[in-house]
Design a protein around this motif. Structure first.
Motif, PDB file in Angstrom:
ATOM      1  N   PHE A   1      37.384  36.612  25.695  1.00  0.00           N
ATOM      2  CA  PHE A   1      36.436  37.711  25.775  1.00  0.00           C
ATOM      3  C   PHE A   1      37.204  39.013  25.645  1.00  0.00           C
ATOM      4  O   PHE A   1      38.443  39.036  25.717  1.00  0.00           O
ATOM      5  CB  PHE A   1      35.540  37.652  27.023  1.00  0.00           C
ATOM      6  N   ILE A   2      36.486  40.104  25.413  1.00  0.00           N
ATOM      7  CA  ILE A   2      37.116  41.411  25.223  1.00  0.00           C
ATOM      8  C   ILE A   2      36.588  42.356  26.294  1.00  0.00           C
ATOM      9  O   ILE A   2      35.380  42.398  26.554  1.00  0.00           O
ATOM     10  CB  ILE A   2      36.837  41.958  23.808  1.00  0.00           C
ATOM     11  N   ALA A   3      37.508  43.096  26.918  1.00  0.00           N
ATOM     12  CA  ALA A   3      37.131  43.925  28.065  1.00  0.00           C
ATOM     13  C   ALA A   3      38.039  45.139  28.189  1.00  0.00           C
ATOM     14  O   ALA A   3      39.102  45.216  27.571  1.00  0.00           O
ATOM     15  CB  ALA A   3      37.231  43.089  29.340  1.00  0.00           C
ATOM     16  N   ILE A   4      37.611  46.045  29.047  1.00  0.00           N
ATOM     17  CA  ILE A   4      38.480  47.098  29.546  1.00  0.00           C
ATOM     18  C   ILE A   4      38.957  46.593  30.904  1.00  0.00           C
ATOM     19  O   ILE A   4      38.142  46.359  31.805  1.00  0.00           O
ATOM     20  CB  ILE A   4      37.734  48.440  29.703  1.00  0.00           C
ATOM     21  N   VAL A   5      40.249  46.375  31.028  1.00  0.00           N
ATOM     22  CA  VAL A   5      40.826  45.915  32.292  1.00  0.00           C
ATOM     23  C   VAL A   5      41.170  47.160  33.110  1.00  0.00           C
ATOM     24  O   VAL A   5      41.744  48.116  32.580  1.00  0.00           O
ATOM     25  CB  VAL A   5      42.075  45.040  32.041  1.00  0.00           C
ATOM     26  N   THR A   6      40.809  47.134  34.381  1.00  0.00           N
ATOM     27  CA  THR A   6      41.041  48.310  35.225  1.00  0.00           C
ATOM     28  C   THR A   6      42.527  48.464  35.549  1.00  0.00           C
ATOM     29  O   THR A   6      43.280  47.490  35.534  1.00  0.00           O
ATOM     30  CB  THR A   6      40.250  48.223  36.552  1.00  0.00           C
ATOM     31  N   PRO A   7      42.929  49.685  35.892  1.00  0.00           N
ATOM     32  CA  PRO A   7      44.309  49.884  36.351  1.00  0.00           C
ATOM     33  C   PRO A   7      44.559  49.133  37.665  1.00  0.00           C
ATOM     34  O   PRO A   7      43.608  48.762  38.374  1.00  0.00           O
ATOM     35  CB  PRO A   7      44.425  51.392  36.569  1.00  0.00           C
ATOM     36  N   ASP A   8      45.828  48.946  37.987  1.00  0.00           N
ATOM     37  CA  ASP A   8      46.210  48.137  39.135  1.00  0.00           C
ATOM     38  C   ASP A   8      45.584  48.604  40.450  1.00  0.00           C
ATOM     39  O   ASP A   8      45.163  47.771  41.252  1.00  0.00           O
ATOM     40  CB  ASP A   8      47.729  48.075  39.255  1.00  0.00           C
ATOM     41  N   ALA A   9      45.509  49.899  40.688  1.00  0.00           N
ATOM     42  CA  ALA A   9      44.965  50.391  41.963  1.00  0.00           C
ATOM     43  C   ALA A   9      43.517  49.938  42.150  1.00  0.00           C
ATOM     44  O   ALA A   9      43.123  49.512  43.240  1.00  0.00           O
ATOM     45  CB  ALA A   9      45.066  51.915  42.039  1.00  0.00           C
ATOM     46  N   ILE A  10      42.728  49.997  41.103  1.00  0.00           N
ATOM     47  CA  ILE A  10      41.329  49.547  41.196  1.00  0.00           C
ATOM     48  C   ILE A  10      41.287  48.030  41.277  1.00  0.00           C
ATOM     49  O   ILE A  10      40.516  47.461  42.055  1.00  0.00           O
ATOM     50  CB  ILE A  10      40.491  50.110  40.039  1.00  0.00           C
ATOM     51  N   ASN A  11      42.133  47.348  40.517  1.00  0.00           N
ATOM     52  CA  ASN A  11      42.174  45.889  40.593  1.00  0.00           C
ATOM     53  C   ASN A  11      42.491  45.435  42.021  1.00  0.00           C
ATOM     54  O   ASN A  11      41.883  44.483  42.512  1.00  0.00           O
ATOM     55  CB  ASN A  11      43.196  45.320  39.609  1.00  0.00           C
ATOM     56  N   GLN A  12      43.410  46.107  42.683  1.00  0.00           N
ATOM     57  CA  GLN A  12      43.776  45.733  44.057  1.00  0.00           C
ATOM     58  C   GLN A  12      42.592  45.902  45.008  1.00  0.00           C
ATOM     59  O   GLN A  12      42.357  45.060  45.876  1.00  0.00           O
ATOM     60  CB  GLN A  12      44.980  46.545  44.547  1.00  0.00           C
ATOM     61  N   GLN A  13      41.832  46.992  44.862  1.00  0.00           N
ATOM     62  CA  GLN A  13      40.655  47.206  45.706  1.00  0.00           C
ATOM     63  C   GLN A  13      39.616  46.119  45.445  1.00  0.00           C
ATOM     64  O   GLN A  13      39.064  45.533  46.374  1.00  0.00           O
ATOM     65  CB  GLN A  13      40.053  48.590  45.448  1.00  0.00           C
ATOM     66  N   VAL A  14      39.365  45.844  44.194  1.00  0.00           N
ATOM     67  CA  VAL A  14      38.390  44.807  43.828  1.00  0.00           C
ATOM     68  C   VAL A  14      38.861  43.448  44.346  1.00  0.00           C
ATOM     69  O   VAL A  14      38.053  42.647  44.832  1.00  0.00           O
ATOM     70  CB  VAL A  14      38.139  44.804  42.304  1.00  0.00           C
ATOM     71  N   LEU A  15      40.151  43.201  44.274  1.00  0.00           N
ATOM     72  CA  LEU A  15      40.715  41.948  44.775  1.00  0.00           C
ATOM     73  C   LEU A  15      40.440  41.773  46.272  1.00  0.00           C
ATOM     74  O   LEU A  15      40.114  40.671  46.718  1.00  0.00           O
ATOM     75  CB  LEU A  15      42.219  41.926  44.487  1.00  0.00           C
ATOM     76  N   GLU A  16      40.533  42.840  47.043  1.00  0.00           N
ATOM     77  CA  GLU A  16      40.207  42.766  48.474  1.00  0.00           C
ATOM     78  C   GLU A  16      38.765  42.310  48.675  1.00  0.00           C
ATOM     79  O   GLU A  16      38.485  41.470  49.527  1.00  0.00           O
ATOM     80  CB  GLU A  16      40.405  44.129  49.149  1.00  0.00           C
ATOM     81  N   TRP A  17      37.845  42.868  47.877  1.00  0.00           N
ATOM     82  CA  TRP A  17      36.438  42.469  47.993  1.00  0.00           C
ATOM     83  C   TRP A  17      36.239  41.023  47.548  1.00  0.00           C
ATOM     84  O   TRP A  17      35.448  40.286  48.156  1.00  0.00           O
ATOM     85  CB  TRP A  17      35.553  43.404  47.180  1.00  0.00           C
TER      86      TRP A  17
END
Length: 178
Positions: free
Chosen positions: A4-20
């Motif tokens: 699939f094709i996407a916009i991957v978020t920067p690490d800081a946002i990925n880390q927050q989303v990972l917590e959720w």
């Protein structure tokens, strides 16, 4: 292979989303969303021979190079009841234009098994999806409705993600030209 094709978020946002996502795993046994980095899907999953990957990369590279960076705002949460909870992406004409242009480019090319999406483009960053049980939706949704969240980042690239039979990984990213 699935792509699939996407916009991957920067690490800081990925880390927050990972917590959720970890909260959803611990509280409701949701694991599916943990199998991909935080992202905004532009072209949903499609099956393509691995041998076609260089060809799609050759199309995506100049496409991305012709795009301009833009800001993406995130605010609070929303849901596709009763299975999906996500961080909400604020309305964004540049993001919608990117998705429309990318889909049209892939469809015009005709060599890739991408289908015209029937549903309207609804950008979001998934926290829990198909393995969220219907009976767990209400308590999970109540939790996220109590959280105030605001974030933003600059979209600087699109990524081709590939499923490795266990999880989604970034095959290649294509930076925007300006």
């Amino acid at each position: 292979m699935l792509y699939f094709i996407a916009i991957v978020t920067p690490d800081a946002i990925n880390q927050q989303v990972l917590e959720w996502k970890h909260y959803m795993r611990e509280q409701f046994h949701c694991k599916v969303a943990l199998k991909s980095p935080a992202h905004i899907t532009l072209i949903p999953p499609f099956t393509m021979a691995e041998t076609a990957q260089p060809e799609i990369q050759a199309l995506l590279e100049p496409f991305a190079a012709s795009q301009q960076r833009f800001s993406i705002g995130l605010k609070n949460f929303a849901a596709f009841k009763p299975r999906v909870i996500y961080a909400d992406v604020l309305p964004n004409p540049a993001l919608s234009a990117l998705q429309t242009s990318l889909e049209a480019t892939l469809l015009q090319n005709g060599r890739f098994p991408v289908k015209k999406e029937d549903r309207p483009f609804h950008p979001h960053i998934t926290i829990a999806n198909r393995d969220l049980q219907k009976e767990d939706f209400a308590p999970a949704w109540q939790h996220f409705q109590q959280i105030s969240y605001k974030g933003s980042f600059t979209a600087e690239a699109i990524s081709l993600l590939k499923h490795n039979e266990h999880r989604w990984e970034i095959a290649t990213s294509f930076p925007f030209g300006y």
